[in-house]
Design a protein around this motif. Structure first.
Motif, PDB file in Angstrom:
ATOM      1  N   VAL A 768       0.847  -1.190   0.000  1.00 54.51           N
ATOM      2  CA  VAL A 768       0.000   0.000   0.000  1.00 54.51           C
ATOM      3  C   VAL A 768       0.884   1.243   0.000  1.00 54.51           C
ATOM      4  CG1 VAL A 768      -1.751   1.273   1.287  1.00 54.51           C
ATOM      5  CG2 VAL A 768      -1.829  -1.226   1.217  1.00 54.51           C
ATOM      6  N   PRO A 769       0.618   2.217  -0.878  1.00 55.84           N
ATOM      7  CA  PRO A 769       1.428   3.445  -0.886  1.00 55.84           C
ATOM      8  C   PRO A 769       1.572   4.038   0.510  1.00 55.84           C
ATOM      9  CG  PRO A 769      -0.057   3.434  -2.759  1.00 55.84           C
ATOM     10  CD  PRO A 769      -0.423   2.243  -1.925  1.00 55.84           C
ATOM     11  N   GLY A 770       2.781   4.407   0.815  1.00 55.83           N
ATOM     12  CA  GLY A 770       3.116   4.881   2.147  1.00 55.83           C
ATOM     13  C   GLY A 770       3.931   3.861   2.930  1.00 55.83           C
ATOM     14  N   ALA A 771       3.980   2.602   2.414  1.00 56.22           N
ATOM     15  CA  ALA A 771       4.741   1.550   3.093  1.00 56.22           C
ATOM     16  C   ALA A 771       6.070   1.267   2.387  1.00 56.22           C
ATOM     17  CB  ALA A 771       3.907   0.268   3.156  1.00 56.22           C
ATOM     18  N   GLU A 772       6.571   2.247   1.668  1.00 60.82           N
ATOM     19  CA  GLU A 772       7.818   2.054   0.924  1.00 60.82           C
ATOM     20  C   GLU A 772       8.952   1.642   1.854  1.00 60.82           C
ATOM     21  OE1 GLU A 772       5.214   4.572  -1.575  1.00 60.82           O
ATOM     22  OE2 GLU A 772       5.767   4.573   0.548  1.00 60.82           O
ATOM     23  N   ARG A 773       9.809   0.762   1.357  1.00 60.71           N
ATOM     24  CA  ARG A 773      10.990   0.323   2.106  1.00 60.71           C
ATOM     25  C   ARG A 773      12.209   0.395   1.194  1.00 60.71           C
ATOM     26  NH1 ARG A 773      10.605  -5.326   3.746  1.00 60.71           N
ATOM     27  NH2 ARG A 773       9.267  -5.640   1.940  1.00 60.71           N
ATOM     28  N   THR A 774      13.373   0.403   1.782  1.00 60.65           N
ATOM     29  CA  THR A 774      14.628   0.463   1.033  1.00 60.65           C
ATOM     30  C   THR A 774      15.296  -0.900   1.064  1.00 60.65           C
ATOM     31  OG1 THR A 774      14.906   2.788   1.622  1.00 60.65           O
ATOM     32  CG2 THR A 774      16.852   1.622   0.814  1.00 60.65           C
ATOM     33  N   ASN A 775      15.560  -1.462  -0.129  1.00 63.64           N
ATOM     34  CA  ASN A 775      16.174  -2.793  -0.188  1.00 63.64           C
ATOM     35  C   ASN A 775      17.688  -2.701  -0.021  1.00 63.64           C
ATOM     36  OD1 ASN A 775      17.183  -1.911  -2.645  1.00 63.64           O
ATOM     37  ND2 ASN A 775      16.062  -3.396  -3.895  1.00 63.64           N
ATOM     38  N   GLY A 776      18.342  -3.841  -0.080  1.00 63.75           N
ATOM     39  CA  GLY A 776      19.781  -3.883   0.145  1.00 63.75           C
ATOM     40  C   GLY A 776      20.589  -3.137  -0.883  1.00 63.75           C
ATOM     41  N   ALA A 777      20.001  -2.879  -2.058  1.00 61.65           N
ATOM     42  CA  ALA A 777      20.700  -2.138  -3.104  1.00 61.65           C
ATOM     43  C   ALA A 777      20.461  -0.641  -2.999  1.00 61.65           C
ATOM     44  CB  ALA A 777      20.263  -2.639  -4.480  1.00 61.65           C
ATOM     45  N   GLY A 778      19.693  -0.213  -1.981  1.00 65.80           N
ATOM     46  CA  GLY A 778      19.463   1.210  -1.779  1.00 65.80           C
ATOM     47  C   GLY A 778      18.299   1.777  -2.550  1.00 65.80           C
ATOM     48  N   VAL A 779      17.463   0.950  -3.161  1.00 66.54           N
ATOM     49  CA  VAL A 779      16.302   1.417  -3.903  1.00 66.54           C
ATOM     50  C   VAL A 779      15.096   1.455  -2.968  1.00 66.54           C
ATOM     51  CG1 VAL A 779      14.681   0.879  -5.759  1.00 66.54           C
ATOM     52  CG2 VAL A 779      17.131   0.612  -6.128  1.00 66.54           C
ATOM     53  N   THR A 780      14.424   2.595  -2.900  1.00 66.96           N
ATOM     54  CA  THR A 780      13.235   2.750  -2.070  1.00 66.96           C
ATOM     55  C   THR A 780      11.999   2.617  -2.943  1.00 66.96           C
ATOM     56  OG1 THR A 780      14.397   4.219  -0.530  1.00 66.96           O
ATOM     57  CG2 THR A 780      11.997   4.281  -0.505  1.00 66.96           C
ATOM     58  N   ALA A 781      11.164   1.661  -2.613  1.00 62.76           N
ATOM     59  CA  ALA A 781       9.969   1.385  -3.403  1.00 62.76           C
ATOM     60  C   ALA A 781       9.041   0.510  -2.572  1.00 62.76           C
ATOM     61  CB  ALA A 781      10.343   0.676  -4.714  1.00 62.76           C
ATOM     62  N   LEU A 782       7.916   0.156  -3.161  1.00 57.56           N
ATOM     63  CA  LEU A 782       6.986  -0.762  -2.511  1.00 57.56           C
ATOM     64  C   LEU A 782       7.443  -2.194  -2.779  1.00 57.56           C
ATOM     65  CD1 LEU A 782       3.621   0.979  -3.372  1.00 57.56           C
ATOM     66  CD2 LEU A 782       4.637   0.776  -1.101  1.00 57.56           C
ATOM     67  N   PHE A 783       7.790  -2.911  -1.742  1.00 57.73           N
ATOM     68  CA  PHE A 783       8.170  -4.314  -1.821  1.00 57.73           C
ATOM     69  C   PHE A 783       7.307  -5.104  -0.846  1.00 57.73           C
ATOM     70  CE2 PHE A 783      12.169  -2.007  -2.698  1.00 57.73           C
ATOM     71  CZ  PHE A 783      12.514  -2.555  -3.928  1.00 57.73           C
ATOM     72  N   ASN A 784       6.911  -6.303  -1.249  1.00 54.89           N
ATOM     73  CA  ASN A 784       6.197  -7.185  -0.331  1.00 54.89           C
ATOM     74  C   ASN A 784       7.193  -8.094   0.382  1.00 54.89           C
ATOM     75  OD1 ASN A 784       3.985  -8.158   0.996  1.00 54.89           O
ATOM     76  ND2 ASN A 784       3.044  -9.119  -0.786  1.00 54.89           N
ATOM     77  N   ASP A 785       6.788  -8.632   1.507  1.00 56.52           N
ATOM     78  CA  ASP A 785       7.589  -9.626   2.226  1.00 56.52           C
ATOM     79  C   ASP A 785       6.865 -10.959   2.113  1.00 56.52           C
ATOM     80  OD1 ASP A 785       9.071 -11.208   3.893  1.00 56.52           O
ATOM     81  OD2 ASP A 785       8.913  -9.917   5.662  1.00 56.52           O
ATOM     82  N   LEU A 786       7.418 -11.874   1.304  1.00 57.54           N
ATOM     83  CA  LEU A 786       6.794 -13.173   1.073  1.00 57.54           C
ATOM     84  C   LEU A 786       7.398 -14.268   1.935  1.00 57.54           C
ATOM     85  CD1 LEU A 786       6.342 -13.180  -2.819  1.00 57.54           C
ATOM     86  CD2 LEU A 786       4.712 -12.492  -1.056  1.00 57.54           C
ATOM     87  N   SER A 787       8.214 -13.909   2.900  1.00 54.52           N
ATOM     88  CA  SER A 787       8.845 -14.912   3.767  1.00 54.52           C
ATOM     89  C   SER A 787       7.778 -15.788   4.423  1.00 54.52           C
ATOM     90  CB  SER A 787       9.676 -14.229   4.844  1.00 54.52           C
ATOM     91  OG  SER A 787      10.672 -13.408   4.273  1.00 54.52           O
ATOM     92  N   GLY A 788       7.961 -17.106   4.317  1.00 51.95           N
ATOM     93  CA  GLY A 788       7.021 -18.054   4.898  1.00 51.95           C
ATOM     94  C   GLY A 788       5.777 -18.294   4.065  1.00 51.95           C
ATOM     95  N   ARG A 789       5.623 -17.606   2.947  1.00 52.95           N
ATOM     96  CA  ARG A 789       4.424 -17.745   2.108  1.00 52.95           C
ATOM     97  C   ARG A 789       4.580 -18.864   1.080  1.00 52.95           C
ATOM     98  NH1 ARG A 789       2.118 -12.469   1.118  1.00 52.95           N
ATOM     99  NH2 ARG A 789       2.332 -11.227   3.035  1.00 52.95           N
ATOM    100  N   ASP A 790       3.462 -19.458   0.724  1.00 52.90           N
ATOM    101  CA  ASP A 790       3.431 -20.437  -0.359  1.00 52.90           C
ATOM    102  C   ASP A 790       3.803 -19.756  -1.671  1.00 52.90           C
ATOM    103  OD1 ASP A 790       2.262 -23.326  -1.097  1.00 52.90           O
ATOM    104  OD2 ASP A 790       1.625 -21.909  -2.644  1.00 52.90           O
ATOM    105  N   ARG A 791       4.541 -20.463  -2.544  1.00 51.02           N
ATOM    106  CA  ARG A 791       5.045 -19.869  -3.773  1.00 51.02           C
ATOM    107  C   ARG A 791       4.043 -19.936  -4.924  1.00 51.02           C
ATOM    108  NH1 ARG A 791       9.253 -23.066  -5.621  1.00 51.02           N
ATOM    109  NH2 ARG A 791       9.850 -21.409  -7.046  1.00 51.02           N
ATOM    110  N   GLY A 792       2.928 -20.622  -4.732  1.00 51.55           N
ATOM    111  CA  GLY A 792       1.926 -20.680  -5.790  1.00 51.55           C
ATOM    112  C   GLY A 792       2.174 -21.738  -6.833  1.00 51.55           C
ATOM    113  N   ASN A 793       3.037 -22.719  -6.554  1.00 47.25           N
ATOM    114  CA  ASN A 793       3.247 -23.826  -7.494  1.00 47.25           C
ATOM    115  C   ASN A 793       2.109 -24.834  -7.417  1.00 47.25           C
ATOM    116  OD1 ASN A 793       6.581 -23.525  -6.499  1.00 47.25           O
ATOM    117  ND2 ASN A 793       5.928 -23.166  -8.590  1.00 47.25           N
TER     118      ASN A 793
END
Length: 906
Positions: A768-793
């Protein structure tokens, strides 16, 4: 007991523990792995595999690797965008082929020669003896890029007895195929084999202008020499050449966003009705063409010494591909034709020495060298209709602003932005009062405007060279006649170098709408200080975005709702003061953030890309195998796998800031059992596996292309079963399945967000806009956290076949064959787009054939059908390219096909 590692060494392919999925046989056939024909039954080998014979390829009308999945449940093979973008997937683990810097996790080998990219293995199969699909990490024996498994194709060698075989096939969609092979002696110690194949069909996707897409037009030829200079030495030389010139693979619209649909139709484009299954019709103004030529030569030399065998495999291959691709899948020119040239030359050399196999301790040691020189060029600029389309698609969302400024109705977002900037530039904003963002100056509107055919990916060029070597070995301890311990390992070292050239001008993507919201002024007589305007120009004017907000708030307050006005006052927002950076980053306060949809080509240059890297790794395996009886054995194994890191060969790397990705490693624990009963009429193999892949190399769609990065880890576990039952001499039933207990991300902190989702769904709270985070490469954007989630296979993949053969009088027989393939539901996208058309429901495909022929195989006529009930399904899909809304395209599955095949042998 015949030993796994020895058979592997002599045959250059892993000898397997699964089942032949094909012809009726109460006992598994002998596998020929050398000129000495060392015999190894599948039941004796401690590794999970499926084997498809050449006979079964004929029975099932398997023509290329993509068809193979109907008989091997754990294997999924998909063609996306073009014929050469082929993805191999085993146990839910595979690698996208959309980035040439990314090598597959499932290694493909043909006659022991490694194919560096999956696209080099997609031509039709010719004179195949068997195909071995080996599951789980195979890095110890096969080496590089096999952390998920191996698909190994073994073709028929030349024969010293003259014989031939040929077939002609015709079918619906204009299908016609001719292929044949001839082999025989040239002298007492030399034999030859020649193979040829031509395969064409008209295509099963209609283009509204009368053309056809998703066709077949490929040919391949292969020549072999087998030379025995002495009783102990065999030399096999193979040369092949193949060409493919196809218009594939169309992805019709599964969903139109209303703003995209309105703009498309309004500008005269054709809106073919959306179909959640992809449909069979598409409107495009360009091509979907791939022109590929592959060729190579290999030499395998084997010499038997008194206590061991020496093997050498030397190979050189060339790959030359040109793509012209209409990426926006419309008959408007939104994205100009994507033009790609992809070429590589590869050289491989493997040496092995292998013990004889009759010792208390047996062994195999070897070395491998690999050199690959790859060049890749891509051009994907904006099309001539892009500017007009973006304005038309965005006009509704900016209509209130346009009206408030007295501009012509229908003025779109791109034009409005240019008006704002031109107004500020003309008034000299920033010339006296520093810009609030800290920037030195406002962006300048280019003479050609912000969206132009001069903008976008004009060109990207990469020269990407890889040199690798490895040393490997296995040792087998026969502790008893029944119990064997195998230990193996491989050390690998790899160097990569890359030279990059980039030309990607996109003025719209070069600035920040957060900064612009802080800096822009509202230059009108009523919003500027008349006393100061003549001195400092536009810096004497009110700020644009606060003024717009206050205008809206005052109108709402007059209407009886003072909420927005009270909010602005509480935040200290005033037309005379700029927004803070935090306020400008808030979509509720900054309407310009909606214009980020126009930013498709972020700033990037050659200096962002690395020039060299080195990877080294040690992989190994331990296998414990025990023969409980002559008809039942068990095994347990632990294996690791490895795929080196590399470079992101795409300017799309700018979206995530990941220009270099790290190595991928895998660990697999497996327990298996194999056996037979009823005098060998029922044969089976079962295995439990648990596999974890660390730093999984994933390639995610980011709007106009794909961004490559490492997901933290994925975890996959499940069971596999394969069996065959011959209840009578005439009837054979085979079946197999893969069931995944779990297929999840262990860690994936910065996963892509879907185009559309329910903002109240906690699974997408970080999108959701407003939840932007900065990844390890220094890019700030909207990213989801899929840790522990099913991959959809797909959770369950299964196949079942039945073949009944009946004698018809003297010298003739007839066989009936039916096949069923089940695929459970799966998702198209890594972003886990929740919309129904971005997810495929479970489906079944049914194939059938009837064959009449001579019982000695001299001739046969086969009537066949695939997907005989014409099941509609999708192979995959993606958010539409070049659009502002959340439209979606899907790749349709192959429709019902049928035909007749005539075969002769002599």
């Amino acid at each position: 007991m015949k030993l796994f590692s020895k058979a592997v060494a002599m045959g250059t392919t892993a000898i397997l523990s699964g089942l032949f999925a094909g012809s009726a046989m109460a006992q598994v056939d002998v596998i020929t792995v050398t000129s000495q024909k060392r015999e190894q039954t599948l039941q004796d080998t401690p590794v999970s595999v499926a084997v498809v014979t050449g006979e079964q390829l004929e029975q099932s009308q398997i023509r290329d690797a993509a068809d193979l999945q109907t008989l091997v449940p754990a294997l999924r093979v998909s063609e996306f965008a073009t014929s050469t973008n082929t993805e191999f997937n085993l146990r839910g683990i595979g690698t996208s082929s959309f980035n040439p810097g990314l090598e597959p996790s499932v290694g493909v080998f043909i006659d022991g020669v490694y194919r560096p990219r999956s696209g080099s293995a997609i031509n039709d199969l010719m004179s195949v003896e068997r195909i071995e699909v080996i599951r789980g990490p195979q890095s110890t024996i096969f080496g590089r890029n096999t952390p998920a498994g191996v698909v190994s194709v073994i073709t028929m060698a030349p024969d010293f007895d003259f014989n031939y075989a040929g077939e002609v096939t015709v079918g619906n969609y204009g299908m016609r195929q001719t292929r044949g092979t001839v082999t025989g002696p040239l002298s007492d110690n030399m034999a030859f084999r020649l193979d040829g194949n031509i395969h064409q069909n008209d295509g099963y996707i209609d283009v509204v202008d009368g053309r056809e897409a998703n066709n077949r037009d490929r040919m391949s030829f292969r020549g072999q020499l087998l030379f025995n200079p002495s009783d102990n030495t065999e030399v096999r030389i193979i040369a092949d050449w193949g060409q493919l010139d196809e218009n594939c693979c169309a992805a019709p619209f599964a969903f139109y966003d209303p703003i995209d649909l309105g703009a498309l139709v309004g500008l005269g484009g054709t809106a073919v009705p959306a179909d959640v299954n992809g449909g069979d019709t598409i409107a495009i103004d360009g091509d979907l063409n791939t022109d590929l030529t592959t060729q190579g030569i290999s030499a395998q030399i084997e010499h038997d010494f008194d206590g061991f065998t020496f093997t050498s495999i030397t190979a050189y291959r060339q790959y030359d591909e040109d793509q012209i691709f209409d990426a926006d899948f419309s008959d408007l020119d939104l994205i100009s034709l994507r033009s790609i040239q992809n070429q590589y030359d590869s050289f491989t050399q493997e040496f092995r020495v292998t013990s004889t196999g009759d010792n208390a301790v047996d062994w195999m040691f070897g070395g491998f060298y690999y050199n690959n020189e790859l060049s890749y060029d891509n051009s994907t600029p904006y099309g001539a209709d892009a500017r007009t389309f973006f304005d038309a698609a965005s006009a509704g969302s900016v209509a209130d602003l346009v009206a408030s400024f007295g501009l012509p109705a229908g003025t779109g977002g791109v034009s409005l932005l240019e008006i704002f900037l031109d107004m500020n530039q003309a008034a000299g904003v920033g010339g006296f009062v520093p810009l609030a963002s800290g920037n030195g100056a406002l962006p300048t509107t280019p003479a050609e405007g912000f969206i132009s055919t001069q903008h976008g990916l004009i060109s990207e060029s990469y020269q990407y060279d890889t040199t690798a070597w490895s040393a490997f070995g296995t040792v087998d301890w026969h502790l008893t006649d029944q119990f064997t311990v195998t230990i193996g390992g491989r050390y690998s070292d790899e160097d990569k170098e890359m030279v990059t050239a980039i030309n990607q001008p996109d003025p719209m993507s070069a600035f920040s709408f957060v900064d612009l919201a802080q800096d822009l002024r509202l230059v009108t007589p009523g919003t500027c200080d008349p006393g100061l305007f003549g001195v400092i120009g536009g810096d004497a004017c009110a700020y644009l975005i606060p003024s717009i907000l206050f205008g809206q708030a005052q109108a709402e307050a007059i209407g009886g709702d003072p909420t927005l006005l009270n909010t602005l006052l509480a935040l200290g927002i005033s037309p005379t003061s700029p927004l803070t950076a935090a306020q400008a980053a808030n979509p509720a306060l900054n309407p310009l953030l909606g214009f980020t949809a126009f930013q498709n080509f972020p700033p990037v240059n050659a200096g962002n890309f690395p020039t060299s890297r080195n990877d080294s790794n040690f992989s190994g395996n331990i296998i414990l195998s025990y023969d409980v009886s002559d008809t039942f054995n068990v095994y347990a194994s632990y294996a690791t796998g490895y795929k080196p890191g590399g470079f992101n060969v795409s300017t799309n790397a700018a979206f995530t800031g990941v220009f270099e990705f790290e190595e991928e490693t895998a660990e697999n624990i497996e327990f298996g059992a194999k056996g037979s009963f009823d005098d060998g009429r029922f044969v089976y193999a079962a295995a439990y596996f648990r596999q974890e892949v660390t730093d999984f190399q994933t390639n995610n769609f980011v709007g106009n292309g794909f961004a490559l990065e490492n997901a933290g880890s994925i975890e996959v576990s499940g069971i596999e079963f394969e069996g065959q039952w011959a209840p009578t001499d005439n009837l054979l039933i085979t079946g197999g399945f893969t069931y995944l207990f779990e297929s999840k991300y262990g860690e994936y902190l910065y996963a892509p967000c879907p185009d559309s989702f329910d903002a109240t769904d906690p699974d997408f709270a970080l999108c959701v806009p407003g939840a932007e985070r900065t990844n390890g490469a220094g890019v700030t954007a909207l990213f989801n956290d899929l840790s522990g989630r099913d991959r959809g296979n797909s959770e369950f993949l299964g196949a079942l076949t039945a073949t009944y053969t009946h004698q018809l009088g003297e010298g003739m027989e007839m066989s009936w064959r039916g096949e069923m393939n089940h695929v459970s539901e799966f998702g198209h996208t890594t972003s886990q787009d929740p919309r129904p058309f971005a997810n495929q429901d479970a489906f079944q495909l049914y194939n059938a054939s009837v064959t009449l022929g001579a019982d000695d195989g001299a001739w046969a006529v086969q009537l066949w059908g695939r997907n005989i009930f014409d099941e509609n399904y999708t192979k995959g899909g993606f958010p539409s390219v070049g659009y502002l809304g959340t439209s979606y395209n899907a790749y349709p599955g192959d429709p019902q096909t049928y035909g007749i095949t005539l075969r002769v042998r002599g």
